[in-house]
Design an enzyme around this catalytic site. Sequence first.
Site, PDB file in Angstrom:
ATOM      1  N   LYS A   1       0.824  -1.341   0.651  1.00 35.46           N
ATOM      2  CA  LYS A   1       0.170   0.441  -0.568  1.00 35.46           C
ATOM      3  C   LYS A   1       1.029   0.673  -0.184  1.00 35.46           C
ATOM      4  O   LYS A   1       0.552   2.151  -0.768  1.00 35.46           O
ATOM      5  CB  LYS A   1      -1.042   0.253   0.921  1.00 35.46           C
ATOM      6  CG  LYS A   1      -1.949  -0.903   1.385  1.00 35.46           C
ATOM      7  CD  LYS A   1      -3.131  -0.383   2.035  1.00 35.46           C
ATOM      8  CE  LYS A   1      -4.264  -1.498   2.226  1.00 35.46           C
ATOM      9  NZ  LYS A   1      -5.071  -1.650   3.039  1.00 35.46           N
TER      10      LYS A   1
ATOM     11  N   LYS B   1     -10.141 -12.518  -8.790  1.00 38.76           N
ATOM     12  CA  LYS B   1     -11.065 -12.341  -7.990  1.00 38.76           C
ATOM     13  C   LYS B   1     -11.679 -11.245  -7.472  1.00 38.76           C
ATOM     14  O   LYS B   1     -11.559 -10.330  -8.388  1.00 38.76           O
ATOM     15  CB  LYS B   1      -9.764 -12.443  -6.613  1.00 38.76           C
ATOM     16  CG  LYS B   1     -10.330 -12.996  -5.708  1.00 38.76           C
ATOM     17  CD  LYS B   1      -9.544 -12.791  -4.014  1.00 38.76           C
ATOM     18  CE  LYS B   1      -9.855 -11.443  -3.301  1.00 38.76           C
ATOM     19  NZ  LYS B   1      -9.107 -11.755  -2.139  1.00 38.76           N
TER      20      LYS B   1
ATOM     21  N   LYS C   1     -14.099  -5.705  -5.378  1.00 40.64           N
ATOM     22  CA  LYS C   1     -14.365  -3.756  -4.966  1.00 40.64           C
ATOM     23  C   LYS C   1     -14.053  -2.778  -6.400  1.00 40.64           C
ATOM     24  O   LYS C   1     -14.012  -2.234  -7.104  1.00 40.64           O
ATOM     25  CB  LYS C   1     -14.812  -3.125  -3.701  1.00 40.64           C
ATOM     26  CG  LYS C   1     -13.539  -3.367  -2.484  1.00 40.64           C
ATOM     27  CD  LYS C   1     -13.976  -2.602  -1.356  1.00 40.64           C
ATOM     28  CE  LYS C   1     -13.013  -2.573  -1.005  1.00 40.64           C
ATOM     29  NZ  LYS C   1     -12.255  -3.688  -0.106  1.00 40.64           N
TER      30      LYS C   1
HETATM   31  P1  AMP Z   1     -12.429  -7.415   1.850  1.00 39.34           P
HETATM   32  O1  AMP Z   1     -12.572  -6.199   2.109  1.00 39.34           O
HETATM   33  O2  AMP Z   1     -11.714  -7.572  -0.091  1.00 39.34           O
HETATM   34  O3  AMP Z   1     -11.046  -7.360   2.566  1.00 39.34           O
HETATM   35  O4  AMP Z   1     -12.964  -9.000   2.092  1.00 39.34           O
HETATM   36  C1  AMP Z   1     -13.019  -9.592   3.261  1.00 39.34           C
HETATM   37  C2  AMP Z   1     -13.172 -10.723   2.756  1.00 39.34           C
HETATM   38  O5  AMP Z   1     -14.596 -11.004   2.006  1.00 39.34           O
HETATM   39  C3  AMP Z   1     -12.001 -10.992   2.891  1.00 39.34           C
HETATM   40  O6  AMP Z   1     -11.130 -12.290   3.678  1.00 39.34           O
HETATM   41  C4  AMP Z   1     -12.030 -12.688   1.796  1.00 39.34           C
HETATM   42  O7  AMP Z   1     -12.823 -13.664   3.118  1.00 39.34           O
HETATM   43  C5  AMP Z   1     -13.810 -12.588   1.141  1.00 39.34           C
HETATM   44  N1  AMP Z   1     -13.108 -12.748  -0.170  1.00 39.34           N
HETATM   45  C6  AMP Z   1     -13.336 -10.865  -0.593  1.00 39.34           C
HETATM   46  N2  AMP Z   1     -13.458 -10.900  -2.139  1.00 39.34           N
HETATM   47  C7  AMP Z   1     -13.707 -12.042  -2.516  1.00 39.34           C
HETATM   48  C8  AMP Z   1     -13.808 -13.757  -3.855  1.00 39.34           C
HETATM   49  N3  AMP Z   1     -13.960 -12.586  -4.782  1.00 39.34           N
HETATM   50  N4  AMP Z   1     -14.089 -14.421  -3.443  1.00 39.34           N
HETATM   51  C9  AMP Z   1     -14.040 -14.873  -2.047  1.00 39.34           C
HETATM   52  N5  AMP Z   1     -14.540 -14.217  -0.390  1.00 39.34           N
HETATM   53  C10 AMP Z   1     -13.786 -12.874  -1.106  1.00 39.34           C
END
Ligand code: AMP
Length: 334
Positions: A114, A197, A200
């Site tokens: 970051k 993956k 957002k």
């Molecule tokens: P984030 O907001 O990207 O930190 O995601 C929060 C949690 O959602 C992470 O710890 C992952 O376990 C899950 N997550 C995020 N993106 C994915 C994805 N594309 N597929 C499965 N799990 C996801």
Amino acid sequence: MTKPNLLSGMQPSAASLHLGNYLGALTQWVQMQNDFNAFYVIVDLHAITVPQDPKILRDNTRRTAAQYIAAGLDPSKSSLFVQSHVPAHAQLAWVLNCITGFGEASRMTQFKDKSQKGGSDNSSVGLFTYPILQAADILLYQPTSVPVGEDQRQHLELTRDLAMRFNSRFGETFVIPQAQILKESAKIYDLQVPTAKMSKSAQDPKGLINLMDEPNQILKKIKSAVTDTDGEIRFDPSAKPGVSNLLGIQSSLSGEKVSDIEARLKNQGYGALKAEVADVVIESLRPIRERTNELLEDSAELDRLLAKGAEKANEQAEKTLKTVYENLGLVMAL
Ligand code: AMP
Ligand code: TRP
């Protein structure tokens, strides 16, 4: 028998969670509520390690909470709360800062990634100590288990190291928590770039299904999902990432086995698969979207639920912090 404690956290970093968050994390958290005394924290103090618009931060914090409740986190079973409502997080973070080596903190790869993007003058000291605040989030609740994505493994290792160090210097204080890495099989991919993956920060918004999307938006996104040209409905992530992702989504939401879906739709085109996937996604997300909107319309009720969560959290957190202060040799306030 009392249930073991569990803690996990999420940043309030978007107006809507996406299907990957839902299938990869949230549905598993919902299940774990029954077996654990669970604490789920919305980490607003972590969010401010990078610049935030105050109005959007406040809005996203409430929206994130509402979506969690709508998706099945039950405030009467678990403690769902906002990090800044529990002062002990910042207090314990300070103590842990004082037993963390500068080099040790410098090795955290998420910080390196970051800060490299923004340059060192644009990276705050808060971003540098982010993993130490995360360790405080965890250790206050004495959890045996911390369900997180693979990307959080290093932060969990630091948390365990700090807990062991504190215990050996100052006496048994913290439970040493285990990372419980969430199921890889639940990974959801971008509909437009099915080798990436779902995230957002998707390049193209059509690749991303949000929990708050309207049915017609979901239908459009799934209809335009990238597939391939061989026309065969078969689960094969390396050769057929797009089709496999659709099969994965369908199976996770409907509970039908991938092999059964393959057999049932054999010799039908991708149009048939997409129609089924769109249907199951729309119907699965509809009640979540509707309940979220209800909760957001009555923000007083939502704030009341969060206050109750914070009350339970404060009770546990205060207890741990008191032991920490005592063991450190601080004079206890009357
Ligand atoms: P984030 O907001 O990207 O930190 O995601 C929060 C949690 O959602 C992470 O710890 C992952 O376990 C899950 N997550 C995020 N993106 C994915 C994805 N594309 N597929 C499965 N799990 C996801
Ligand atoms: N760093 C985590 C993430 O980005 C969020 C988080 C903060 C967290 N505190 C936590 C996760 C405590 C688990 C436990 O996903």
